[in-house]
Design a protein around this motif. Structure first.
Motif, PDB file in Angstrom:
ATOM      1  N   GLU A   1      48.219 -33.995 -14.082  1.00  0.00           N
ATOM      2  CA  GLU A   1      46.956 -34.583 -13.656  1.00  0.00           C
ATOM      3  C   GLU A   1      47.176 -35.521 -12.466  1.00  0.00           C
ATOM      4  OE1 GLU A   1      43.107 -36.238 -16.006  1.00  0.00           O
ATOM      5  OE2 GLU A   1      45.034 -37.143 -16.544  1.00  0.00           O
ATOM      6  N   LYS A   2      48.329 -36.206 -12.441  1.00  0.00           N
ATOM      7  CA  LYS A   2      48.656 -37.074 -11.308  1.00  0.00           C
ATOM      8  C   LYS A   2      48.831 -36.279 -10.028  1.00  0.00           C
ATOM      9  CE  LYS A   2      51.140 -40.386 -14.197  1.00  0.00           C
ATOM     10  NZ  LYS A   2      52.467 -40.920 -14.533  1.00  0.00           N
ATOM     11  N   TRP A   3      49.371 -35.073 -10.137  1.00  0.00           N
ATOM     12  CA  TRP A   3      49.637 -34.242  -8.974  1.00  0.00           C
ATOM     13  C   TRP A   3      48.427 -33.419  -8.546  1.00  0.00           C
ATOM     14  CZ3 TRP A   3      54.896 -32.132 -11.118  1.00  0.00           C
ATOM     15  CH2 TRP A   3      55.832 -33.161 -11.117  1.00  0.00           C
ATOM     16  N   ASN A   4      47.508 -33.171  -9.465  1.00  0.00           N
ATOM     17  CA  ASN A   4      46.323 -32.344  -9.183  1.00  0.00           C
ATOM     18  C   ASN A   4      45.065 -33.035  -9.698  1.00  0.00           C
ATOM     19  OD1 ASN A   4      47.764 -29.835  -8.283  1.00  0.00           O
ATOM     20  ND2 ASN A   4      48.563 -29.927 -10.352  1.00  0.00           N
ATOM     21  N   PRO A   5      44.758 -34.229  -9.192  1.00  0.00           N
ATOM     22  CA  PRO A   5      43.617 -34.952  -9.749  1.00  0.00           C
ATOM     23  C   PRO A   5      42.319 -34.138  -9.696  1.00  0.00           C
ATOM     24  CG  PRO A   5      44.441 -36.021  -7.753  1.00  0.00           C
ATOM     25  CD  PRO A   5      45.340 -34.881  -8.041  1.00  0.00           C
ATOM     26  N   GLU A   6      41.637 -34.146 -10.834  1.00  0.00           N
ATOM     27  CA  GLU A   6      40.325 -33.501 -10.980  1.00  0.00           C
ATOM     28  C   GLU A   6      40.359 -31.991 -10.758  1.00  0.00           C
ATOM     29  OE1 GLU A   6      37.211 -35.624  -8.902  1.00  0.00           O
ATOM     30  OE2 GLU A   6      38.238 -37.527  -9.258  1.00  0.00           O
ATOM     31  N   ASN A   7      41.523 -31.375 -10.868  1.00  0.00           N
ATOM     32  CA  ASN A   7      41.627 -29.925 -10.729  1.00  0.00           C
ATOM     33  C   ASN A   7      42.107 -29.354 -12.065  1.00  0.00           C
ATOM     34  OD1 ASN A   7      42.163 -27.259 -10.098  1.00  0.00           O
ATOM     35  ND2 ASN A   7      43.033 -27.732  -8.094  1.00  0.00           N
ATOM     36  N   GLU A   8      41.176 -29.234 -12.983  1.00  0.00           N
ATOM     37  CA  GLU A   8      41.473 -28.817 -14.364  1.00  0.00           C
ATOM     38  C   GLU A   8      42.215 -27.484 -14.425  1.00  0.00           C
ATOM     39  OE1 GLU A   8      41.230 -29.821 -18.428  1.00  0.00           O
ATOM     40  OE2 GLU A   8      40.436 -30.971 -16.751  1.00  0.00           O
ATOM     41  N   ALA A   9      41.807 -26.528 -13.599  1.00  0.00           N
ATOM     42  CA  ALA A   9      42.448 -25.207 -13.626  1.00  0.00           C
ATOM     43  C   ALA A   9      43.915 -25.306 -13.214  1.00  0.00           C
ATOM     44  CB  ALA A   9      41.699 -24.246 -12.708  1.00  0.00           C
ATOM     45  N   ALA A  10      44.210 -26.053 -12.159  1.00  0.00           N
ATOM     46  CA  ALA A  10      45.594 -26.198 -11.688  1.00  0.00           C
ATOM     47  C   ALA A  10      46.440 -26.939 -12.714  1.00  0.00           C
ATOM     48  CB  ALA A  10      45.627 -26.927 -10.353  1.00  0.00           C
ATOM     49  N   ILE A  11      45.869 -27.964 -13.333  1.00  0.00           N
ATOM     50  CA  ILE A  11      46.592 -28.735 -14.351  1.00  0.00           C
ATOM     51  C   ILE A  11      46.961 -27.833 -15.517  1.00  0.00           C
ATOM     52  CG2 ILE A  11      46.420 -30.615 -16.031  1.00  0.00           C
ATOM     53  CD1 ILE A  11      44.428 -31.955 -14.002  1.00  0.00           C
ATOM     54  N   ASN A  12      45.994 -27.101 -16.033  1.00  0.00           N
ATOM     55  CA  ASN A  12      46.251 -26.217 -17.177  1.00  0.00           C
ATOM     56  C   ASN A  12      47.237 -25.111 -16.838  1.00  0.00           C
ATOM     57  OD1 ASN A  12      44.608 -27.603 -18.985  1.00  0.00           O
ATOM     58  ND2 ASN A  12      42.780 -26.522 -18.297  1.00  0.00           N
ATOM     59  N   GLU A  13      47.175 -24.593 -15.614  1.00  0.00           N
ATOM     60  CA  GLU A  13      48.114 -23.557 -15.183  1.00  0.00           C
ATOM     61  C   GLU A  13      49.539 -24.111 -15.128  1.00  0.00           C
ATOM     62  OE1 GLU A  13      48.868 -21.160 -11.071  1.00  0.00           O
ATOM     63  OE2 GLU A  13      46.800 -21.217 -11.797  1.00  0.00           O
ATOM     64  N   ASP A  14      49.704 -25.306 -14.577  1.00  0.00           N
ATOM     65  CA  ASP A  14      51.033 -25.933 -14.510  1.00  0.00           C
ATOM     66  C   ASP A  14      51.578 -26.243 -15.901  1.00  0.00           C
ATOM     67  OD1 ASP A  14      51.119 -25.807 -11.746  1.00  0.00           O
ATOM     68  OD2 ASP A  14      50.439 -27.868 -11.459  1.00  0.00           O
ATOM     69  N   VAL A  15      50.722 -26.753 -16.780  1.00  0.00           N
ATOM     70  CA  VAL A  15      51.164 -27.063 -18.151  1.00  0.00           C
ATOM     71  C   VAL A  15      51.630 -25.780 -18.843  1.00  0.00           C
ATOM     72  CG1 VAL A  15      50.390 -27.807 -20.433  1.00  0.00           C
ATOM     73  CG2 VAL A  15      49.791 -29.158 -18.421  1.00  0.00           C
ATOM     74  N   ALA A  16      50.854 -24.709 -18.728  1.00  0.00           N
ATOM     75  CA  ALA A  16      51.227 -23.441 -19.359  1.00  0.00           C
ATOM     76  C   ALA A  16      52.529 -22.899 -18.770  1.00  0.00           C
ATOM     77  CB  ALA A  16      50.102 -22.416 -19.182  1.00  0.00           C
ATOM     78  N   PHE A  17      52.692 -23.027 -17.456  1.00  0.00           N
ATOM     79  CA  PHE A  17      53.889 -22.511 -16.783  1.00  0.00           C
ATOM     80  C   PHE A  17      55.141 -23.231 -17.259  1.00  0.00           C
ATOM     81  CE2 PHE A  17      57.021 -22.268 -13.384  1.00  0.00           C
ATOM     82  CZ  PHE A  17      56.991 -20.927 -13.049  1.00  0.00           C
TER      83      PHE A  17
END
Length: 100
Positions: free
Chosen positions: A49-65
């Motif tokens: 979330e710190k690296w992709n503020p307010e970008n829920e899709a990118a955050i979830n993709e990074d977490v899953a990866f």
């Protein structure tokens, strides 16, 4: 200008935990046997979330990866820099064109 480029066959990545700037209170990458790497953190969502503020899709993709071990490839650049890549691309001529 010349560079001392290491032989990729002589590079051995040690199994273990690698902390950012040696801070053992921070997140870390774990290298395991079989050329795998995984990011460990108490709160992966908060980290991304710190690296992709307010970008829920990118955050979830990074977490899953990063929630699972990823295979890595050792790449040595022409200037002798050693990179552990978890994603790579080749062009039609088998030239490496992209790393992550």
């Amino acid at each position: 200008m010349s560079f001392d480029v290491p032989d990729i066959n002589n590079i051995n990545i040690k199994v273990g935990r690698y902390y950012l700037n040696g801070d053992t209170n921070s997140y870390y990458f774990e290298i395991t046997k079989g050329n795998h790497i995984q990011l460990h953190c108490d709160d992966l969502y908060g980290l991304f979330e710190k690296w992709n503020p307010e970008n829920e899709a990118a955050i979830n993709e990074d977490v899953a990866f990063w929630s699972v071990p990823r295979e890595y490839k050792v790449v040595v650049t022409e200037m002798g820099k050693v990179i552990l890549a978890v994603q790579w691309q080749y062009d039609d001529n088998s030239n490496l064109t992209g790393l992550m």
